[in-house]
Design a protein around this motif. Sequence first.
Motif, PDB file in Angstrom:
ATOM      1  N   GLU A 168       0.835  -1.200   0.000  1.00 30.59           N
ATOM      2  CA  GLU A 168       0.000   0.000   0.000  1.00 30.59           C
ATOM      3  C   GLU A 168       0.871   1.251   0.000  1.00 30.59           C
ATOM      4  OE1 GLU A 168      -3.729  -1.999   2.485  1.00 30.59           O
ATOM      5  OE2 GLU A 168      -2.500  -0.435   3.407  1.00 30.59           O
ATOM      6  N   LEU A 169       1.948   1.237   0.773  1.00 26.02           N
ATOM      7  CA  LEU A 169       2.845   2.392   0.838  1.00 26.02           C
ATOM      8  C   LEU A 169       3.432   2.709  -0.533  1.00 26.02           C
ATOM      9  CD1 LEU A 169       4.647   4.494   2.339  1.00 26.02           C
ATOM     10  CD2 LEU A 169       6.288   2.634   2.699  1.00 26.02           C
ATOM     11  N   VAL A 170       3.972   1.708  -1.206  1.00 27.90           N
ATOM     12  CA  VAL A 170       4.600   1.929  -2.513  1.00 27.90           C
ATOM     13  C   VAL A 170       3.559   2.363  -3.539  1.00 27.90           C
ATOM     14  CG1 VAL A 170       5.792   0.795  -4.432  1.00 27.90           C
ATOM     15  CG2 VAL A 170       6.549   0.402  -2.061  1.00 27.90           C
ATOM     16  N   THR A 171       2.394   1.726  -3.526  1.00 27.67           N
ATOM     17  CA  THR A 171       1.331   2.102  -4.456  1.00 27.67           C
ATOM     18  C   THR A 171       0.913   3.556  -4.251  1.00 27.67           C
ATOM     19  OG1 THR A 171       0.490  -0.177  -4.503  1.00 27.67           O
ATOM     20  CG2 THR A 171      -1.001   1.566  -5.250  1.00 27.67           C
ATOM     21  N   GLY A 172       0.678   3.932  -2.992  1.00 24.45           N
ATOM     22  CA  GLY A 172       0.270   5.292  -2.700  1.00 24.45           C
ATOM     23  C   GLY A 172       1.355   6.309  -2.989  1.00 24.45           C
ATOM     24  N   SER A 228       3.443   3.949  22.067  1.00 27.45           N
ATOM     25  CA  SER A 228       4.783   4.458  21.800  1.00 27.45           C
ATOM     26  C   SER A 228       4.805   5.972  21.708  1.00 27.45           C
ATOM     27  CB  SER A 228       5.310   3.863  20.489  1.00 27.45           C
ATOM     28  OG  SER A 228       4.549   4.359  19.396  1.00 27.45           O
ATOM     29  N   GLY A 229       3.677   6.578  21.318  1.00 28.75           N
ATOM     30  CA  GLY A 229       3.621   8.020  21.128  1.00 28.75           C
ATOM     31  C   GLY A 229       4.326   8.494  19.883  1.00 28.75           C
ATOM     32  N   GLY A 230       4.769   7.564  19.016  1.00 26.80           N
ATOM     33  CA  GLY A 230       5.570   7.956  17.866  1.00 26.80           C
ATOM     34  C   GLY A 230       4.946   7.725  16.519  1.00 26.80           C
ATOM     35  N   LEU A 231       3.711   7.240  16.471  1.00 33.77           N
ATOM     36  CA  LEU A 231       3.085   6.936  15.189  1.00 33.77           C
ATOM     37  C   LEU A 231       2.146   8.050  14.748  1.00 33.77           C
ATOM     38  CD1 LEU A 231       2.135   3.152  15.520  1.00 33.77           C
ATOM     39  CD2 LEU A 231       3.781   4.131  13.912  1.00 33.77           C
ATOM     40  N   HIS A 232       2.272   8.461  13.498  1.00 34.83           N
ATOM     41  CA  HIS A 232       1.251   9.290  12.874  1.00 34.83           C
ATOM     42  C   HIS A 232       0.184   8.367  12.297  1.00 34.83           C
ATOM     43  CE1 HIS A 232       2.639  13.403  13.129  1.00 34.83           C
ATOM     44  NE2 HIS A 232       3.863  13.010  12.847  1.00 34.83           N
ATOM     45  N   ALA A 233      -1.019   8.903  12.147  1.00 35.24           N
ATOM     46  CA  ALA A 233      -2.120   8.094  11.637  1.00 35.24           C
ATOM     47  C   ALA A 233      -2.913   8.884  10.609  1.00 35.24           C
ATOM     48  CB  ALA A 233      -3.036   7.640  12.774  1.00 35.24           C
ATOM     49  N   ALA A 234      -3.427   8.163   9.609  1.00 32.05           N
ATOM     50  CA  ALA A 234      -4.318   8.735   8.602  1.00 32.05           C
ATOM     51  C   ALA A 234      -5.498   7.793   8.467  1.00 32.05           C
ATOM     52  CB  ALA A 234      -3.592   8.890   7.263  1.00 32.05           C
ATOM     53  N   GLY A 235      -6.705   8.320   8.699  1.00 29.80           N
ATOM     54  CA  GLY A 235      -7.904   7.507   8.640  1.00 29.80           C
ATOM     55  C   GLY A 235      -8.807   7.935   7.503  1.00 29.80           C
ATOM     56  N   LEU A 236      -9.584   6.992   7.007  1.00 32.22           N
ATOM     57  CA  LEU A 236     -10.558   7.252   5.951  1.00 32.22           C
ATOM     58  C   LEU A 236     -11.947   7.195   6.568  1.00 32.22           C
ATOM     59  CD1 LEU A 236     -10.799   7.649   2.817  1.00 32.22           C
ATOM     60  CD2 LEU A 236     -11.333   5.200   2.720  1.00 32.22           C
ATOM     61  N   ALA A 237     -12.752   8.233   6.330  1.00 31.20           N
ATOM     62  CA  ALA A 237     -14.087   8.310   6.911  1.00 31.20           C
ATOM     63  C   ALA A 237     -15.138   8.503   5.830  1.00 31.20           C
ATOM     64  CB  ALA A 237     -14.165   9.453   7.918  1.00 31.20           C
ATOM     65  N   TYR A 238     -16.299   7.911   6.067  1.00 33.54           N
ATOM     66  CA  TYR A 238     -17.472   8.129   5.224  1.00 33.54           C
ATOM     67  C   TYR A 238     -18.600   8.579   6.139  1.00 33.54           C
ATOM     68  CZ  TYR A 238     -21.410   7.215   2.085  1.00 33.54           C
ATOM     69  OH  TYR A 238     -22.535   7.336   1.321  1.00 33.54           O
ATOM     70  N   GLY A 239     -18.994   9.841   5.986  1.00 35.63           N
ATOM     71  CA  GLY A 239     -19.953  10.385   6.936  1.00 35.63           C
ATOM     72  C   GLY A 239     -19.364  10.354   8.328  1.00 35.63           C
ATOM     73  N   ARG A 261       4.300  11.131   8.762  1.00 36.40           N
ATOM     74  CA  ARG A 261       2.914  11.468   8.438  1.00 36.40           C
ATOM     75  C   ARG A 261       2.629  11.320   6.955  1.00 36.40           C
ATOM     76  NH1 ARG A 261       3.006  17.404   7.509  1.00 36.40           N
ATOM     77  NH2 ARG A 261       5.156  18.063   7.754  1.00 36.40           N
ATOM     78  N   HIS A 262       3.614  11.642   6.089  1.00 33.72           N
ATOM     79  CA  HIS A 262       3.415  11.476   4.652  1.00 33.72           C
ATOM     80  C   HIS A 262       3.292   9.994   4.300  1.00 33.72           C
ATOM     81  CE1 HIS A 262       5.470  15.364   5.135  1.00 33.72           C
ATOM     82  NE2 HIS A 262       4.715  15.755   4.133  1.00 33.72           N
ATOM     83  N   ASN A 263       4.074   9.154   4.971  1.00 30.34           N
ATOM     84  CA  ASN A 263       3.996   7.717   4.721  1.00 30.34           C
ATOM     85  C   ASN A 263       2.631   7.163   5.106  1.00 30.34           C
ATOM     86  OD1 ASN A 263       6.692   7.794   3.939  1.00 30.34           O
ATOM     87  ND2 ASN A 263       7.450   7.144   5.934  1.00 30.34           N
TER      88      ASN A 263
END
Length: 270
Positions: free
Chosen positions: A58-62, A160-171, A183-185
Amino acid sequence: MPIPQSLRESITHVRRHHYQGGQWWAEEVEVVREEALTLFVNGHEFVTMVVTPTDLEELVTGFLASENFISRADAITVFQHHPGTQQIWVRVPGLDPTRITQTGTRYLSSCCGRGRPGFYFIEDANISPLVVEPLSHPLTAETMTTLFEEFSQWTHQQHSGGLHAAGLAYGATLLTIRTDAGRHNALDKLYGYCLRQQIHLSDKAIVFSGRLSSEVILKAGRMGIPLIISNAAPTNLGIELAETLGITAVGFARNHELSVYSHPERILPF
């Protein structure tokens, strides 16, 4: 939302000495994993990325899609990960080889975005402004703060306090989350997931744990996402780019408050 295996694989354990309240003690704690992975495209070394080594397809594709090298997941016909040498080899038939080699070998740290020298500006985006469409499920401020609370509860499951997160939401529904030390990854992993699952994105929103910089907004634009919600601050160039691309940028979403910096018409009532 259950804790995915990728979140468990994102951390490792180390021993530390901690000082608090006038006392020292030793303890085992979680820290985020980082590895340097070198990506080869059609046999050419393209980029070395410092990443949390999960959801790598997913990382490489994105990443390749956000860099405008591909537009579909099936454009990648071969994906080979070699953990022993920390290399990933992919095949993208029909890709102009000069596009791979014209910038030379690049190195991307987990805290940074594009790897080419110098800054880039709105004119560099090379992306047509998004068509501003009403969301099929228009979001109220209350819905967005509730959505971010769910997102925060999920991300707090990693200690860990060290992870960025990106979530997908619908409504008001949080569909999935991807994490990384960068964060970009995290955004690239989410984009790759959407491409591989052929998810329609013009009616979705991103819930994000990082600063809304111009690079982050550009990635949202390449995804075709009309709304991004973050607990952090935007930059002025991020706001200008969001206005140009038709993206609603929401920052400082926390404690039942938020700030809207562009295209507030998607948020009801306003």
